[in-house]
Scaffold this motif. Sequence first.
Motif, PDB file in Angstrom:
ATOM      1  N   SER A  90       0.834  -1.208   0.000  1.00 17.17           N
ATOM      2  CA  SER A  90       0.000   0.000   0.000  1.00 17.17           C
ATOM      3  C   SER A  90       0.869   1.258   0.000  1.00 17.17           C
ATOM      4  N   SER A  91       2.012   1.221   0.684  1.00 15.45           N
ATOM      5  CA  SER A  91       2.916   2.378   0.676  1.00 15.45           C
ATOM      6  C   SER A  91       3.434   2.658  -0.724  1.00 15.45           C
ATOM      7  N   LEU A  92       3.895   1.608  -1.407  1.00 14.12           N
ATOM      8  CA  LEU A  92       4.404   1.795  -2.771  1.00 14.12           C
ATOM      9  C   LEU A  92       3.303   2.210  -3.737  1.00 14.12           C
ATOM     10  N   GLU A  93       2.135   1.601  -3.621  1.00 13.12           N
ATOM     11  CA  GLU A  93       1.026   1.948  -4.514  1.00 13.12           C
ATOM     12  C   GLU A  93       0.581   3.390  -4.306  1.00 13.12           C
ATOM     13  N   ASN A  94       0.502   3.828  -3.044  1.00  8.00           N
ATOM     14  CA  ASN A  94       0.116   5.219  -2.766  1.00  8.00           C
ATOM     15  C   ASN A  94       1.140   6.201  -3.331  1.00  8.00           C
ATOM     16  N   LEU A  95       2.416   5.902  -3.183  1.00 11.46           N
ATOM     17  CA  LEU A  95       3.465   6.776  -3.713  1.00 11.46           C
ATOM     18  C   LEU A  95       3.412   6.818  -5.234  1.00 11.46           C
ATOM     19  N   ALA A  96       3.239   5.667  -5.864  1.00 11.44           N
ATOM     20  CA  ALA A  96       3.158   5.624  -7.331  1.00 11.44           C
ATOM     21  C   ALA A  96       1.958   6.423  -7.839  1.00 11.44           C
ATOM     22  N   THR A  97       0.841   6.347  -7.151  1.00 13.47           N
ATOM     23  CA  THR A  97      -0.352   7.125  -7.528  1.00 13.47           C
ATOM     24  C   THR A  97      -0.080   8.611  -7.353  1.00 13.47           C
ATOM     25  N   GLN A  98       0.489   8.969  -6.210  1.00 19.20           N
ATOM     26  CA  GLN A  98       0.790  10.376  -5.906  1.00 19.20           C
ATOM     27  C   GLN A  98       1.744  10.983  -6.932  1.00 19.20           C
ATOM     28  N   GLU A  99       2.760  10.212  -7.330  1.00 21.11           N
ATOM     29  CA  GLU A  99       3.786  10.711  -8.249  1.00 21.11           C
ATOM     30  C   GLU A  99       3.452  10.448  -9.724  1.00 21.11           C
ATOM     31  N   ASN A 100       2.335   9.758  -9.965  1.00 22.09           N
ATOM     32  CA  ASN A 100       1.890   9.413 -11.324  1.00 22.09           C
ATOM     33  C   ASN A 100       2.922   8.552 -12.068  1.00 22.09           C
ATOM     34  N   TRP A 101       3.515   7.589 -11.348  1.00 23.75           N
ATOM     35  CA  TRP A 101       4.438   6.645 -11.968  1.00 23.75           C
ATOM     36  C   TRP A 101       3.630   5.538 -12.635  1.00 23.75           C
ATOM     37  N   GLN A 102       4.069   5.111 -13.828  1.00 24.13           N
ATOM     38  CA  GLN A 102       3.355   4.066 -14.552  1.00 24.13           C
ATOM     39  C   GLN A 102       4.192   2.815 -14.772  1.00 24.13           C
ATOM     40  N   THR A 103       5.473   2.994 -15.002  1.00 26.77           N
ATOM     41  CA  THR A 103       6.325   1.852 -15.315  1.00 26.77           C
ATOM     42  C   THR A 103       7.697   2.051 -14.658  1.00 26.77           C
ATOM     43  N   ALA A 104       8.184   0.992 -14.002  1.00 30.15           N
ATOM     44  CA  ALA A 104       9.487   1.061 -13.333  1.00 30.15           C
ATOM     45  C   ALA A 104       9.939  -0.354 -13.002  1.00 30.15           C
ATOM     46  N   TYR A 105      11.205  -0.466 -12.659  1.00 27.79           N
ATOM     47  CA  TYR A 105      11.712  -1.700 -12.067  1.00 27.79           C
ATOM     48  C   TYR A 105      12.406  -1.305 -10.781  1.00 27.79           C
ATOM     49  N   LEU A 106      12.503  -2.275  -9.853  1.00 26.70           N
ATOM     50  CA  LEU A 106      13.027  -1.924  -8.542  1.00 26.70           C
ATOM     51  C   LEU A 106      13.768  -3.076  -7.900  1.00 26.70           C
ATOM     52  N   SER A 107      14.558  -2.710  -6.888  1.00 19.20           N
ATOM     53  CA  SER A 107      15.243  -3.688  -6.039  1.00 19.20           C
ATOM     54  C   SER A 107      15.304  -3.099  -4.641  1.00 19.20           C
ATOM     55  N   GLY A 108      15.445  -3.987  -3.643  1.00 17.04           N
ATOM     56  CA  GLY A 108      15.488  -3.470  -2.286  1.00 17.04           C
ATOM     57  C   GLY A 108      16.000  -4.485  -1.286  1.00 17.04           C
ATOM     58  N   ILE A 109      16.228  -3.970  -0.063  1.00 17.77           N
ATOM     59  CA  ILE A 109      16.679  -4.772   1.076  1.00 17.77           C
ATOM     60  C   ILE A 109      15.993  -4.231   2.323  1.00 17.77           C
ATOM     61  N   GLY A 110      16.063  -4.990   3.423  1.00 19.50           N
ATOM     62  CA  GLY A 110      15.504  -4.498   4.673  1.00 19.50           C
ATOM     63  C   GLY A 110      15.152  -5.617   5.616  1.00 19.50           C
ATOM     64  N   ALA A 111      14.138  -5.362   6.435  1.00 19.28           N
ATOM     65  CA  ALA A 111      13.625  -6.352   7.374  1.00 19.28           C
ATOM     66  C   ALA A 111      12.105  -6.289   7.343  1.00 19.28           C
ATOM     67  N   VAL A 112      11.469  -7.455   7.267  1.00 19.05           N
ATOM     68  CA  VAL A 112      10.015  -7.534   7.121  1.00 19.05           C
ATOM     69  C   VAL A 112       9.436  -8.568   8.084  1.00 19.05           C
ATOM     70  N   LEU A 139       0.777  -1.043 -14.881  1.00 20.22           N
ATOM     71  CA  LEU A 139      -0.601  -0.658 -14.595  1.00 20.22           C
ATOM     72  C   LEU A 139      -1.514  -1.856 -14.796  1.00 20.22           C
ATOM     73  N   LYS A 140      -2.424  -2.031 -13.848  1.00 18.67           N
ATOM     74  CA  LYS A 140      -3.436  -3.078 -13.944  1.00 18.67           C
ATOM     75  C   LYS A 140      -4.774  -2.417 -13.641  1.00 18.67           C
ATOM     76  N   ASP A 141      -5.681  -2.494 -14.579  1.00 16.02           N
ATOM     77  CA  ASP A 141      -6.980  -1.818 -14.445  1.00 16.02           C
ATOM     78  C   ASP A 141      -6.800  -0.329 -14.166  1.00 16.02           C
ATOM     79  N   GLY A 142      -5.784   0.270 -14.787  1.00 20.00           N
ATOM     80  CA  GLY A 142      -5.540   1.702 -14.666  1.00 20.00           C
ATOM     81  C   GLY A 142      -4.885   2.140 -13.367  1.00 20.00           C
ATOM     82  N   LYS A 143      -4.520   1.201 -12.499  1.00 23.10           N
ATOM     83  CA  LYS A 143      -3.915   1.535 -11.210  1.00 23.10           C
ATOM     84  C   LYS A 143      -2.515   0.934 -11.108  1.00 23.10           C
ATOM     85  N   PRO A 144      -1.633   1.546 -10.287  1.00 23.31           N
ATOM     86  CA  PRO A 144      -0.291   0.988 -10.105  1.00 23.31           C
ATOM     87  C   PRO A 144      -0.358  -0.438  -9.569  1.00 23.31           C
TER      88      PRO A 144
END
Length: 140
Positions: free
Chosen positions: A22-44, A79-84
């Motif tokens: 939800s954090s990534l989807e909200n940011l992508a909506t806010q910034e109007n991002w449509q296509t990207a690739y990503l990598s990451g690290i952390g603790a979950v 984009l899936k159904d017009g959403k990130p």
Amino acid sequence: MRHLNDNDKVFICLDRGEDLFSSLENLATQENWQTAYLSGIGAVEDVELGLYNPKTKAYDRKNFPQVAELLSLAGNLTLKDGKPFFHLHAVLSGQDYRCYGGHLFSAKIAAVCEINLQLVHGKVTRNHNANIGLFDCKIH
């Protein structure tokens, strides 16, 4: 969550307790991002992983409630159904230092998550492919 934009490169820091998707989807909506690739690290924690079975056209899912090191997060934004829509895979390590991974359905940040996101010019959408039983990519 905090993020730093550097042209088409974005550094994202997610904080303890945040929901990864939800954090990534909200940011992508806010910034109007449509296509990207990503990598990451952390603790979950509170992670749900899956393994796709092409014969049954369904995911075998497993929950991992314990805290785990996020050794590798890889995926893309389309984009899936017009959403990130983030399609993510993860490799995790538990207290026994053994690795496990798969398609990532959900995760909550246990300490921090650091993501490098590379925006791509153009548009990629997801459409259902009955032959494989999944939503695959259509490049525009």
